[in-house]
Write a protein that holds these residues in place. Structure first.
Motif, PDB file in Angstrom:
ATOM      1  N   MET A 203       7.277  51.254  22.020  1.00  0.00           N
ATOM      2  CA  MET A 203       6.589  49.987  22.318  1.00  0.00           C
ATOM      3  C   MET A 203       6.434  49.808  23.826  1.00  0.00           C
ATOM      4  SD  MET A 203       7.975  47.368  19.320  1.00  0.00           S
ATOM      5  CE  MET A 203       9.570  47.163  20.042  1.00  0.00           C
ATOM      6  N   GLN A 204       7.459  50.176  24.587  1.00  0.00           N
ATOM      7  CA  GLN A 204       7.376  50.056  26.040  1.00  0.00           C
ATOM      8  C   GLN A 204       6.309  50.988  26.611  1.00  0.00           C
ATOM      9  OE1 GLN A 204      11.603  50.594  26.978  1.00  0.00           O
ATOM     10  NE2 GLN A 204      11.562  48.528  27.861  1.00  0.00           N
ATOM     11  N   ILE A 205       6.225  52.199  26.091  1.00  0.00           N
ATOM     12  CA  ILE A 205       5.200  53.140  26.564  1.00  0.00           C
ATOM     13  C   ILE A 205       3.815  52.589  26.277  1.00  0.00           C
ATOM     14  CG2 ILE A 205       4.205  55.430  26.125  1.00  0.00           C
ATOM     15  CD1 ILE A 205       7.171  56.409  25.817  1.00  0.00           C
ATOM     16  N   SER A 206       3.653  51.955  25.126  1.00  0.00           N
ATOM     17  CA  SER A 206       2.375  51.321  24.795  1.00  0.00           C
ATOM     18  C   SER A 206       2.040  50.215  25.796  1.00  0.00           C
ATOM     19  CB  SER A 206       2.435  50.756  23.378  1.00  0.00           C
ATOM     20  OG  SER A 206       1.260  50.074  23.062  1.00  0.00           O
ATOM     21  N   ILE A 207       3.014  49.430  26.156  1.00  0.00           N
ATOM     22  CA  ILE A 207       2.809  48.355  27.146  1.00  0.00           C
ATOM     23  C   ILE A 207       2.457  48.961  28.497  1.00  0.00           C
ATOM     24  CG2 ILE A 207       3.944  46.500  28.436  1.00  0.00           C
ATOM     25  CD1 ILE A 207       5.594  45.964  25.849  1.00  0.00           C
ATOM     26  N   LEU A 208       3.145  50.024  28.891  1.00  0.00           N
ATOM     27  CA  LEU A 208       2.839  50.672  30.174  1.00  0.00           C
ATOM     28  C   LEU A 208       1.391  51.144  30.210  1.00  0.00           C
ATOM     29  CD1 LEU A 208       6.075  52.800  30.739  1.00  0.00           C
ATOM     30  CD2 LEU A 208       5.403  50.709  31.941  1.00  0.00           C
ATOM     31  N   LYS A 209       0.923  51.711  29.108  1.00  0.00           N
ATOM     32  CA  LYS A 209      -0.480  52.155  29.043  1.00  0.00           C
ATOM     33  C   LYS A 209      -1.415  50.973  29.208  1.00  0.00           C
ATOM     34  CE  LYS A 209       0.272  56.223  26.194  1.00  0.00           C
ATOM     35  NZ  LYS A 209       0.100  56.828  24.867  1.00  0.00           N
TER      36      LYS A 209
ATOM     37  N   LEU B 299       8.623  50.571  37.401  1.00  0.00           N
ATOM     38  CA  LEU B 299       9.592  49.781  36.641  1.00  0.00           C
ATOM     39  C   LEU B 299       9.568  48.329  37.097  1.00  0.00           C
ATOM     40  CD1 LEU B 299      11.869  49.475  34.602  1.00  0.00           C
ATOM     41  CD2 LEU B 299      13.464  50.232  36.380  1.00  0.00           C
ATOM     42  N   GLU B 300       9.536  48.103  38.388  1.00  0.00           N
ATOM     43  CA  GLU B 300       9.498  46.731  38.897  1.00  0.00           C
ATOM     44  C   GLU B 300       8.245  46.012  38.410  1.00  0.00           C
ATOM     45  OE1 GLU B 300       9.854  47.225  43.112  1.00  0.00           O
ATOM     46  OE2 GLU B 300      12.000  47.632  43.000  1.00  0.00           O
ATOM     47  N   SER B 301       7.118  46.697  38.419  1.00  0.00           N
ATOM     48  CA  SER B 301       5.869  46.093  37.931  1.00  0.00           C
ATOM     49  C   SER B 301       5.948  45.811  36.436  1.00  0.00           C
ATOM     50  CB  SER B 301       4.684  47.017  38.218  1.00  0.00           C
ATOM     51  OG  SER B 301       4.505  47.178  39.601  1.00  0.00           O
ATOM     52  N   ALA B 302       6.482  46.759  35.677  1.00  0.00           N
ATOM     53  CA  ALA B 302       6.572  46.601  34.227  1.00  0.00           C
ATOM     54  C   ALA B 302       7.495  45.443  33.854  1.00  0.00           C
ATOM     55  CB  ALA B 302       7.067  47.903  33.593  1.00  0.00           C
ATOM     56  N   LEU B 303       8.579  45.275  34.598  1.00  0.00           N
ATOM     57  CA  LEU B 303       9.535  44.212  34.274  1.00  0.00           C
ATOM     58  C   LEU B 303       8.960  42.814  34.495  1.00  0.00           C
ATOM     59  CD1 LEU B 303      12.849  45.799  35.569  1.00  0.00           C
ATOM     60  CD2 LEU B 303      12.198  45.356  33.188  1.00  0.00           C
ATOM     61  N   LEU B 304       7.831  42.721  35.174  1.00  0.00           N
ATOM     62  CA  LEU B 304       7.164  41.428  35.333  1.00  0.00           C
ATOM     63  C   LEU B 304       6.473  40.992  34.038  1.00  0.00           C
ATOM     64  CD1 LEU B 304       5.615  41.874  38.893  1.00  0.00           C
ATOM     65  CD2 LEU B 304       7.649  40.567  38.259  1.00  0.00           C
ATOM     66  N   ASP B 305       6.241  41.952  33.135  1.00  0.00           N
ATOM     67  CA  ASP B 305       5.647  41.649  31.839  1.00  0.00           C
ATOM     68  C   ASP B 305       6.754  41.133  30.911  1.00  0.00           C
ATOM     69  OD1 ASP B 305       3.200  42.219  29.895  1.00  0.00           O
ATOM     70  OD2 ASP B 305       5.037  42.915  28.881  1.00  0.00           O
ATOM     71  N   ASP B 306       6.571  39.956  30.347  1.00  0.00           N
ATOM     72  CA  ASP B 306       7.606  39.315  29.528  1.00  0.00           C
ATOM     73  C   ASP B 306       8.015  40.167  28.327  1.00  0.00           C
ATOM     74  OD1 ASP B 306       7.700  37.123  31.218  1.00  0.00           O
ATOM     75  OD2 ASP B 306       6.281  35.954  30.026  1.00  0.00           O
ATOM     76  N   GLU B 307       7.038  40.756  27.652  1.00  0.00           N
ATOM     77  CA  GLU B 307       7.343  41.554  26.465  1.00  0.00           C
ATOM     78  C   GLU B 307       8.137  42.809  26.845  1.00  0.00           C
ATOM     79  OE1 GLU B 307       5.091  43.633  22.663  1.00  0.00           O
ATOM     80  OE2 GLU B 307       3.886  42.859  24.316  1.00  0.00           O
ATOM     81  N   PHE B 308       7.710  43.485  27.901  1.00  0.00           N
ATOM     82  CA  PHE B 308       8.413  44.679  28.365  1.00  0.00           C
ATOM     83  C   PHE B 308       9.840  44.312  28.773  1.00  0.00           C
ATOM     84  CE2 PHE B 308       9.869  47.902  31.258  1.00  0.00           C
ATOM     85  CZ  PHE B 308       9.360  49.081  30.727  1.00  0.00           C
TER      86      PHE B 308
END
Length: 85
Positions: free
Chosen positions: A71-77, A29-38
């Motif tokens: 959309m978030q799952i797509s970004i995580l992938k 989650l911490e890594s994903a939150l660094l992505d602006d879109e996520f």
């Protein structure tokens, strides 16, 4: 090893695995939150949760919330982060 010892060993192993999974989820989650879109999607999702809690109709935002999660799952992938939802 008697049944009680075996049960305790299994419970300790379960708790260790649960703790490891929680740490991995938080790290993802911490890594994903660094992505602006996520991050923007997560803010929108959180706002929908709060708005839904304030309204009489809890299901009013469910479709958009499900869309955001997809959309978030797509970004995580794309980011190669394990899905933690």
């Amino acid at each position: 090893m008697d049944k009680l010892q075996l049960k305790n060993q299994i419970l300790r192993e379960y708790e260790k695995n649960r703790h490891f999974a929680e740490l991995k989820r938080k790290s993802g989650l911490e890594s994903a939150l660094l992505d602006d879109e996520f991050f923007a999607l997560q803010r929108e999702y959180n706002a929908l949760v709060i708005d839904g809690a304030k309204s009489d109709d809890e299901g009013i935002h469910k479709a958009r919330m499900a869309e955001i999660r997809k959309m978030q799952i797509s970004i995580l992938k794309k980011l190669k982060i394990d899905n933690f939802f």
